[in-house]
Design a protein around this motif. Sequence first.
Motif, PDB file in Angstrom:
ATOM      1  N   ASP A 122     -11.754  -5.172   3.531  1.00 14.22           N
ATOM      2  CA  ASP A 122     -10.758  -6.099   2.982  1.00 14.22           C
ATOM      3  C   ASP A 122     -11.206  -7.541   3.166  1.00 14.22           C
ATOM      4  N   HIS A 176      -7.805   3.368   9.975  1.00 14.38           N
ATOM      5  CA  HIS A 176      -7.735   2.203   9.098  1.00 14.38           C
ATOM      6  C   HIS A 176      -8.035   0.860   9.762  1.00 14.38           C
ATOM      7  N   THR A 193      -1.984   7.236   2.323  1.00 14.52           N
ATOM      8  CA  THR A 193      -3.100   8.041   1.820  1.00 14.52           C
ATOM      9  C   THR A 193      -2.766   9.520   1.961  1.00 14.52           C
ATOM     10  N   LEU A 206      -5.716  -1.970   1.606  1.00 15.61           N
ATOM     11  CA  LEU A 206      -6.151  -0.584   1.447  1.00 15.61           C
ATOM     12  C   LEU A 206      -6.040  -0.076   0.020  1.00 15.61           C
ATOM     13  N   GLY A 233      -1.755   0.130   6.444  1.00 17.89           N
ATOM     14  CA  GLY A 233      -1.387   1.069   5.392  1.00 17.89           C
ATOM     15  C   GLY A 233      -0.275   2.039   5.707  1.00 17.89           C
ATOM     16  N   THR A 253       0.818  -1.203   0.000  1.00 16.54           N
ATOM     17  CA  THR A 253       0.000   0.000   0.000  1.00 16.54           C
ATOM     18  C   THR A 253       0.860   1.264   0.000  1.00 16.54           C
ATOM     19  N   ARG A 305     -12.022  -0.194   8.780  1.00 15.79           N
ATOM     20  CA  ARG A 305     -12.191  -0.472   7.363  1.00 15.79           C
ATOM     21  C   ARG A 305     -11.622  -1.834   6.949  1.00 15.79           C
TER      22      ARG A 305
END
Length: 342
Positions: A256, A249, A16, A321, A204, A13, A252
């Motif tokens: 996945d 994260h 972000t 991610l 991530g 990953t 979430r």
Amino acid sequence: MADFVDLRSDTVTRPTAGMREAMATAEVGDDVYGEDPSVNALEAEVAALFGHEAALFAPSGSMANQIALQLLVSPGDELLADADAHVVTYEIGAAAAYGGISSRTWPAVGADIDPEQVARMIRPDGYFAVPTRAIAVEQTYSRGGGVIPLATLRELRGVADDAGVAMHCDGARIWHAHVADGVPLIEYGRLFDTLSVCLSKGLGAPVGSLVVGSAEKIERARLIRKRMGGGMRQVGILAAAGRYALAHHIDRLADDHARAARLAEAVAPFGVLAAPVRTNLVALDLTKHALDARALAAAARAEGVLVSVLGPRTARLVTHLGLDDAGIDRARAALPHILAAA
């Protein structure tokens, strides 16, 4: 690799936009002197999540594991673990090379540990035998994503207590177990003398793991980290990425898991699933298929999908991610086509 659906690992990953901003604005200091406020905040936060007194930021999961093992097992003494455990299989003999630790393993069973079998393996002091000092388990299991049930871990803790040995958790993907089974992180923390937890597998962050334990153990861990070349300076830039990952994260990860289940559904008709899919890992056993793992990976790459090869007949798909539903749809189209054509 922008044009590929990358299923090799959840370590591929990229940070972000929000994570990059957190890194850019992080307050930093010299961590070797204990003066990096972002690192100190991360260590305190992670220790609290698992109900322990302290934590130590390390540059890699392997280093975090090996620091923890050296805290629990003296040179010449013994560690028990699964035959496929990361600490004895994928860390290039570090326990022996750096810690002088003797390792003995039970047959590879992933998450299906039999505490009674482990109990029978424990060697006490005396008779010039190598004494067992610690048991290591992996949550989740890196080759298949299996989640060790909380009841099994509690039983194993009882075995360790009865024998007077310690317990270490390689919790590289413990966040996934927490989401999959709904077990609070503090419940896991209560069962182990030390844990290693990873910020780059699943969450991530670009780099980083932590050793978690008592204040006394973590003070010793700082010396071991320095000895291993892990002393870092203004590393709050990376710690800030980890704190952002913890805040944004974890929940979430359920996405996945759902995407991994969709991948499993697509390949299941070909008899290649090695185990039920619980988290973000889909293990493939190609023993009874015409394709071997390298051939599958080559064919998948030709169709824009990257697959991890773990052995001659073993492969793995990992959601993370960096993947969306469109990428999963591409993989769901390509992999059954390849398996059917073989």
